[in-house]
Scaffold this active site. Structure first.
Site, PDB file in Angstrom:
ATOM      1  N   LYS A 155      45.053  40.491  42.623  1.00  0.00           N
ATOM      2  CA  LYS A 155      43.504  40.244  41.943  1.00  0.00           C
ATOM      3  C   LYS A 155      41.924  40.383  41.961  1.00  0.00           C
ATOM      4  CE  LYS A 155      41.371  35.566  41.532  1.00  0.00           C
ATOM      5  NZ  LYS A 155      40.903  33.987  42.000  1.00  0.00           N
ATOM      6  N   SER A 199      40.979  29.398  38.785  1.00  0.00           N
ATOM      7  CA  SER A 199      41.138  30.650  38.520  1.00  0.00           C
ATOM      8  C   SER A 199      41.771  32.291  38.806  1.00  0.00           C
ATOM      9  CB  SER A 199      39.517  31.266  39.421  1.00  0.00           C
ATOM     10  OG  SER A 199      40.022  31.870  40.708  1.00  0.00           O
ATOM     11  N   SER A 239      42.318  26.861  43.217  1.00  0.00           N
ATOM     12  CA  SER A 239      42.731  28.487  42.088  1.00  0.00           C
ATOM     13  C   SER A 239      43.564  28.934  42.169  1.00  0.00           C
ATOM     14  CB  SER A 239      41.174  29.297  42.050  1.00  0.00           C
ATOM     15  OG  SER A 239      40.078  28.608  41.349  1.00  0.00           O
TER      16      SER A 239
END
Lengths: 482, 484, 96
Positions: free
Chosen positions: B77, B152, B176
């Site tokens: 990420k 997210s 998330s």
């Protein structure tokens, strides 16, 4: 109307650690800009703070030294505001729960009395960077070397009633933090900074007047002048029928005035909240006890001990105790010589201090070691050297590497204590000065000094003055009987 | 078809030298090249680094010194700082930011020899539940490219779901990891707060943020959790708690395990088909020997209100460092200092980030602190206590991960509040700091449904165990989007 | 129910160091008001006497030894900014 001044001081003492409060960057003063500002100090994304253990120990030492409560649990909060020297956009500082609560400091007033000044709190926080206003094409330069340097903010109660008291408090605190070896106290370098909250009120009124905060005054002299100026300014305002504004002011030492700080005009809303990157700081009573064991003797304790142990006057004792290195030197010398403490004090605080002062050296860097000082005092104490000769030897000692005994031998400076030798000289002088002898015998007593002087001169100052006195008196009496 | 293998199979194959790490990594890089233009899962692809890591893994394996995961591809990420590789956090603010350090999680992946394929797309500063708040554009859900992958960590989820990477990292502040895992049919783990170091992981809300993983199965997650979990002296909130062997206990029996079903997670807002899937999952667990118990988490309904005070408050402060002075976006020709600050930040941040900064600033400001921030912290305490009480009676808590399946792109962009509500079942876990996993539990109108299992502090091994047992008896997690 | 005015948005924006265009003010005012309405559901519960929870962990701060571990990385760190001179970061003039 008679006015009363009310002063509370906030002192920021930089703690003398090797690394920063929340990072492993160095704290040394004077490095090239931004060479001691690591990713954590610069607030790069994702970095996190970890608290320096030494910083906690130093705060605890301070707390113990002022008889304060050391909080078992204290909390680091974030003080949020935007300023270019503040990389994170917040300062990590203890807010609601500081590590040190309460306590007091005794200060010596001019009249010789002692005043107890309350300490509200002392808390840990990080220093900010520095803005450099030299012109970079109209820009300001930022150096973050100082960002993250540990600070202990020591807040006094509004107990001080004059600029002089404020300075006395500051000096006492300054001595204390250096004693504890938690701060180097260097005011030029900003290691010991002071903000003063100043207000005035009609004498006898209980309520406090509106205060102004004077920021970052960097010498004792300027603290005194800044406060004095501010007090006069406030009194003048009120007497003109105006009001004192609560504001932050900056002292301008060139103009000797204070003026409002433009950057602080907009009232700040700091939005304090507990820093989620740090957990509550726990200082157990066991740990506090451990730290207590490592505490050095404090200035007041030392003063009292000196008075009793060495029978020094309060004046001498407090002067010595006020400067740890001086006190240490004094005791080191005393251990090496049988000379009485008073003699040691006179030499250490007299000739040695004067010589050091002349070349602007601290006693800790004295070229004259306690051993050499003791060597000199030994010879004074056993009457080998008269006071005058001792001064001569001291000069030589100060200049070079020789020790007292060698100097005495090389220069033949031993005091003449052999009576027969002194008598011989006296006889010579009497024989050489029949006129003066006759006058003396006729009753001109003050000529005695003339004879002493001549004898001392003849002996090149080496004759023991007391012996000279006694022998001369006897001899002159004898001459009269002839 | 190397991408159809599980990570555990890849590890075995590499050990047996059935193919090389270079072949494996090349295969995934090709997949990214061919398929990511449609999904937009990656912000940065690190082809050269991945290949050189693979090459080193192959050499080490020949020399017999390779870690068993060496050469296995991973997607990171873009919230984790990577030395020498751009780290944007999905924000224009950091469009030019190259960290001079690795996040601890990255460092540990690198040490094991995992090959980073690239940095995945995400909602800006991890604020969002749809991945539509990224400066780099939305990510699309591989199950239906007209829908969101969740957020997210949407890029990581889409990448694994489309088999562009066998495993990916994520972060979970309010859901998330779990919400996109549910929307993309993945197994997603949010460990206990403090289990994986936050050092180098760009902060959104520090007391809630926790790094974690997306994979195809609990078994795969166990292998990578093993190397990423553990104490880190650089993170004050990292917990010095022993790391057990997560793979070893995967096969433990579930006989006698007590699973609680919170009634608050099955209310009107829940898609009935999701409720059905969860009830089917409960039946599976009953068959596996678990006992099921109805429980209550009475303060659940206040988790979203409390979260939208605490997270914005922390974020308003965490994001103050982005001022354009030392790194990051600086506006052109600022007229003065205030302009430099205000315009750099206004240009650098997207609207959701600005909203949260402002809400947080408001909640912390003078006169409001007690009513908002302190109140939210008190509710946080009550929410944690709910779980503490529940775990006196049960070992795990089971419910849906999300109230609904993946929604359409653009469907909620103009309605922040309805977006916030998609995290209704996940947020309380972050407030309490607990570990939880979302795992595939079925489908509703051909869209994946996730179930969430919540455990007590540091129960990751047991959580992986009960998911693994479920996955031994179901095949939802093996279903793939069309075209993979 | 709290509602946030345009003036409040301006004030918060200033505290947050965010430039908000005049035409965006009312949009933010509405959105922030809606969020506050959501948040104020908290008020349905009396929390008197409940200890606030700042952190999921009940542990204490760990301490590091006082050692210098960070070398000078100025060159690398300043490569992240286009506005440096003589080792300093440059900003518009700071007025004290």
């Amino acid at each position: 109307m008679e006015w009363e001044t009310v002063i509370g001081l906030e002192v920021h003492a930089q703690l003398a650690t090797k690394s920063k409060i929340f990072s492993g960057a160095a704290t040394a003063y004077g490095a090239e800009p931004n060479t001691q500002a690591c990713a954590i100090d610069l607030a790069l994304p994702g970095v996190l703070p970890v608290l320096n253990r030494e910083v906690v120990i130093m705060a605890v030492k301070f707390g113990l030294s002022v008889g304060a409560e050391v909080a078992e649990r204290s909390v680091f909060a974030r003080k949020n505001y935007f300023y270019p020297d503040l990389p994170k956009g917040y300062q990590i500082s203890q807010f609601e729960l500081p590590i040190v609560k309460g306590g007091s400091l005794d200060i010596l007033l001019e009249d010789g009395s002692i005043k107890r000044v309350g300490i509200t709190r002392a808390h840990l926080e990080e220093d900010a960077g520095k803005s450099l206003h030299e012109d970079f094409n109209g820009m300001t330069g930022l150096d973050f070397n100082r960002a993250g340097t540990p600070l202990l903010e020591i807040v006094s109660e509004p107990d001080l009633r004059s600029a002089k008291e404020a300075v006395s408090y500051l000096k006492t605190l300054h001595t204390l933090v250096r004693y504890l070896e938690i701060c180097d106290g260097n005011m030029q370098e900003g290691s010991f900074r002071c903000d003063a909250n100043v207000s005035v009120r009609p004498k006898g009124q209980a309520a406090l007047g509106t205060r102004a905060e004077i920021k970052n005054v960097n010498s004792f002299r300027f603290v005194e002048k800044a406060i004095e100026y501010e007090v006069q300014r406030q009194i003048a305002l009120i007497e003109r029928g105006e009001k004192v504004k609560q504001e932050t002011r900056l002292y301008d030492s060139d103009k000797n005035e204070t003026r409002p700080m433009r950057s602080k005009e907009e009232a700040n809303d700091y939005r304090y909240f507990p820093d989620p990157d740090l957990l509550p700081l726990c200082v157990t009573s066991e740990w506090v006890e451990k730290i207590r064991q490592t505490m050095p003797e404090l200035p007041t304790q030392k003063r009292v001990r000196f008075e009793h142990q060495y029978e020094l006057s309060a004046y001498d004792a407090s002067l010595l105790a006020g400067h740890k290195a001086l006190a240490d030197y004094f005791e080191a010398v005393l251990k090496l010589t049988p000379a009485p403490a008073k003699l040691v004090v006179n030499w250490v605080m007299g000739d040695l201090a004067a010589a050091l002062n002349k070349v602007n050296l601290d006693i800790s860097k004295s070229p004259l070691s306690p051993e050499k000082m003791a060597g000199l005092l030994n010879r004074i104490h056993d009457n080998t050297l008269s006071g005058k000769l001792a001064k001569e030897v001291f000069e030589v000692l100060w200049e070079g590497n020789a020790d007292t005994d060698t100097i005495i031998k090389e220069r033949g400076l031993e005091q003449m204590t052999d009576s027969s030798e002194i008598e011989k000289i006296i006889q010579q002088i009497i024989d050489k000065n029949p006129t003066q002898l006759a006058e003396y015998q006729a009753g001109k007593d003050r000529l005695f000094a003339f004879f002493v002087g001549q004898v001392m001169k003849e002996s090149r100052g080496k004759a023991n003055p007391e012996q000279v006195n006694a022998l001369l008196k006897e001899k002159l009496k004898g001459e009269m009987n002839v | 078809m190397l991408h159809l293998k599980t990570l555990s199979e890849m590890a075995d194959d590499l050990a047996e030298k059935r193919y090389s790490a270079t072949e494996l990594v090349t295969h995934f890089l090709n997949r990214i090249q061919n398929h990511d233009s449609e999904l937009n899962a990656f912000i940065t692809v690190t082809k050269e680094q991945a290949l050189s890591t693979a090459k080193k893994a192959d050499q080490d394996r020949m020399a017999g010194t390779a870690h068993k995961l060496a050469g296995i591809p991973i997607a990171q990420k873009d919230i984790f700082c990577t030395k020498g590789i751009k780290t944007t956090c999905g924000s224009f603010m950091l469009d030019n930011f190259i960290a001079p350090y690795d996040a601890t999680l990255i460092e540990r992946c690198n040490q094991a020899g995992l090959a980073t394929l690239g940095k995945t797309n995400m909602d800006e500063f991890a604020m969002g539940s749809s991945n539509e708040n990224s400066y780099y554009g939305p990510v699309r859900n591989p199950w239906d490219v007209t829908r969101v992958p969740g957020g997210s960590s949407g890029g990581s989820a889409a990448a694994v779901a489309a088999r562009l990477a066998p495993i990916a990292t994520g972060t979970d502040t309010g859901g998330s990891i779990r919400q996109p895992a549910a929307l993309c049919n993945l197994t997603g783990l949010k460990p206990t707060y403090g289990r994986i170091s936050r050092y180098g992981m760009i902060a959104y809300a520090s007391s809630l943020d926790q790094g974690g993983l997306f994979g195809l199965s609990a078994e795969d997650l166990a292998l990578v959790l093993q190397i990423t979990a553990g104490f880190d002296e650089k993170d004050s909130t990292s917990v010095d708690h022993a790391v057990p062997d997560y793979s070893k206990t995967l096969h433990d029996s579930l006989q006698g395990v007590r699973i609680g079903i919170p009634k608050e997670y099955f209310t009107a807002g829940l898609n009935p088909q999701i409720a059905h899937c969860i009830h089917e999952a409960i039946k599976v667990y009953e068959k596996l020997g678990a006992t099921i118990k109805d429980i209550s988490l009475p303060h659940s309904d206040l988790s979203i209100p409390a979260y939208y005070v605490i997270a914005p408050a922390e974020c308003s402060s965490n994001l103050s460092r982005y001022d354009g002075i030392r790194y990051g976006h600086r506006c052109e020709n600022p007229v003065d200092l205030s302009d430099l600050y205000r315009r750099s930040r206004a240009e650098g941040f997207g609207s959701e980030v600005k909203r949260r900064i402002m809400i947080g600033t408001y909640a912390l400001s003078a006169g409001y602190y007690d009513a908002y921030y302190l109140k939210a912290q008190q509710i946080r305490q009550l929410i944690r206590q709910d779980f503490v009480e529940a775990f006196k009676e049960v070992d795990f808590i089971l419910g849906p991960t999300t109230p609904d399946t993946a929604f359409k792109l653009g469907e909620k962009t103009n309605d922040p509040i309805s977006m916030y509500l998609s995290d209704i079942y996940t947020i309380s876990v972050n407030l309490a700091g607990l570990p939880a996993i979302s795992a595939p539990a079925g489908f509703s109108d051909n869209l994946p449904v996730g179930m969430q299992l919540i455990g007590s502090d540091f129960s990751e091994a047991k959580l992986l165990n009960i998911i693994h047992q479920f996955q031994q008896h179901t095949d939802w997690h093996k279903r793939m989007p069309e075209g993979v | 129910m709290s509602s946030i005015s345009n003036e409040t948005v301006e004030k918060i924006a200033r505290l947050s160091a965010l430039a908000i265009a005049p035409e965006e003010l009312s949009m933010y005012a509405t959105q922030l008001s809606n969020i506050l309405t959501l948040v104020e559901q908290m008020n349905t519960l009396d929390t008197t006497g409940i200890e606030p929870m700042a952190h999921p962990q009940a542990t204490n701060q760990r301490l590091r030894n006082d050692c210098v571990t960070e070398p000078d990385e100025r060159k690398e760190l300043q490569s992240l900014s286009a506005f440096t001179e003589a080792g300093l970061y440059l900003v518009n003039q700071v007025i004290e």
